[in-house]
Design an enzyme around this catalytic site. Sequence first.
Site, PDB file in Angstrom:
ATOM      1  N   ASP A  87      10.005  22.186   7.821  1.00 21.14           N
ATOM      2  CA  ASP A  87       8.602  22.458   8.299  1.00 21.14           C
ATOM      3  C   ASP A  87       8.158  23.009   9.467  1.00 21.14           C
ATOM      4  OD1 ASP A  87       6.313  20.579   7.743  1.00 21.14           O
ATOM      5  OD2 ASP A  87       7.172  19.500   9.603  1.00 21.14           O
ATOM      6  N   ASP A 105       4.882  28.962   9.144  1.00 18.35           N
ATOM      7  CA  ASP A 105       3.546  28.667   9.796  1.00 18.35           C
ATOM      8  C   ASP A 105       2.633  29.531  11.294  1.00 18.35           C
ATOM      9  OD1 ASP A 105       1.576  28.061  11.256  1.00 18.35           O
ATOM     10  OD2 ASP A 105       2.517  25.463  12.653  1.00 18.35           O
ATOM     11  N   GLU A 125       0.113  27.871   6.185  1.00 17.15           N
ATOM     12  CA  GLU A 125      -0.687  26.723   7.028  1.00 17.15           C
ATOM     13  C   GLU A 125      -1.847  28.467   7.834  1.00 17.15           C
ATOM     14  OE1 GLU A 125      -1.075  24.833  11.119  1.00 17.15           O
ATOM     15  OE2 GLU A 125       0.485  23.939   9.116  1.00 17.15           O
ATOM     16  N   HIS A 132      -0.986  15.680  14.545  1.00 13.41           N
ATOM     17  CA  HIS A 132       0.675  15.116  14.318  1.00 13.41           C
ATOM     18  C   HIS A 132       1.323  14.045  15.723  1.00 13.41           C
ATOM     19  CE1 HIS A 132       1.771  19.513  12.918  1.00 13.41           C
ATOM     20  NE2 HIS A 132       1.840  18.433  11.544  1.00 13.41           N
ATOM     21  N   HIS A 145      -0.314  17.565   6.476  1.00 10.67           N
ATOM     22  CA  HIS A 145       0.137  16.812   6.917  1.00 10.67           C
ATOM     23  C   HIS A 145      -0.031  16.084   8.284  1.00 10.67           C
ATOM     24  CE1 HIS A 145       2.577  20.631   7.626  1.00 10.67           C
ATOM     25  NE2 HIS A 145       2.342  21.031   7.024  1.00 10.67           N
ATOM     26  N   GLY A 146       0.581  14.969   9.178  1.00 14.54           N
ATOM     27  CA  GLY A 146       0.433  14.481  10.528  1.00 14.54           C
ATOM     28  C   GLY A 146      -0.524  13.463   9.326  1.00 14.54           C
ATOM     29  N   ILE A 180       5.118  12.879   6.212  1.00 13.04           N
ATOM     30  CA  ILE A 180       5.937  11.874   6.867  1.00 13.04           C
ATOM     31  C   ILE A 180       7.154  11.473   7.871  1.00 13.04           C
ATOM     32  CG2 ILE A 180       6.117   9.402   6.980  1.00 13.04           C
ATOM     33  CD1 ILE A 180       2.785   9.858   5.642  1.00 13.04           C
ATOM     34  N   ASP A 181       6.180  11.419   9.164  1.00 16.30           N
ATOM     35  CA  ASP A 181       7.787  11.258  10.075  1.00 16.30           C
ATOM     36  C   ASP A 181       7.426  10.588  11.204  1.00 16.30           C
ATOM     37  OD1 ASP A 181       9.762  12.421  11.880  1.00 16.30           O
ATOM     38  OD2 ASP A 181       8.540  14.190  12.437  1.00 16.30           O
ATOM     39  N   THR A 182       6.239  10.444  12.504  1.00 21.63           N
ATOM     40  CA  THR A 182       6.047   9.708  12.888  1.00 21.63           C
ATOM     41  C   THR A 182       5.825   7.811  12.261  1.00 21.63           C
ATOM     42  OG1 THR A 182       4.815  11.149  13.963  1.00 21.63           O
ATOM     43  CG2 THR A 182       4.313   8.501  14.364  1.00 21.63           C
TER      44      THR A 182
END
Length: 286
Positions: free
Chosen positions: A82, A104, A134, A180, A209-210, A233-235
């Site tokens: 990522d 990126d 991106e 993000h 993203h985000g 998905i991260d947060t």
Amino acid sequence: MPMVSVAQLLAKAKEGKYAVGAFNCNNMEIVQAIVAAAEAERAPVIIQASQGAIKYAGIEYIVALARLAADQSTIPVALHLDHGTSFEQCVKCIASGFTSVMIDGSKHPLDENIALTNRVLAVARAVGVSVEGELGKIGGTEDDIHVDERDVFFTEPAEALRFVQETGVDSFAPAFGTAHGQYKGRPELDFARLEKIYSLVPETPIVMHGSSGVPDEDIRRAIERGGVRKINIDTNIREQFVAGVKEAIAKNPAEIDPRKLLGPAKEKMIEIIREKIRLFGSSGQA
């Protein structure tokens, strides 16, 4: 089963008009939660590692954990870099066993971004690794990468078309209003822009993203009308991890067994990941 490339997963997602979840990992419990959730939902899944994850766990540990998880699973699993920031890092990840990388180059002018992406593609294609590109800056903070709100700019549809035509990336991440990290309010997504980009590059899977704080109805719209086939998905995973640990400590402040703290955290992560998989429409698509 052996790990697969993200391109393979997104080709099927494009046909089925659903999105594949790409979940960020940082340690063993998160990797286990991602694959356990995907198994429970019979869904293809992408494990992805960011700059911070690689710095924290080490590239060898990330690859070994993902490979073991894939080998023991009965659903397709891909391992994705990522926000790769350089040609050298992408090549190192490819050589280490990643089945997909994101380069990126969004901080560079369009011509330089295209050239950098094509350098990565030349290496990746030779060994069957897929590449995400991106264009436009996605706001917020992800590990060591921070984009101030004043520096965010949305992707121009005409430039998106040129970027995709001149690179042939396997998936494309445009900037259309997501960020993000944790949102301060409801994100205002530019769906007209996203749908225009999709109309120009309908054969290229689009990446969102985000996505952790984006309302469910906006996620569904992005999938159904915006061609989004990979959702990061991260947060949300971090939030559930920490909530699980806090709850376990609150129940027994004297607890010193890490397994009894991390076990509940893993269960909460599995729950949120399953919820996202169902939302993305990939449940039952393995």
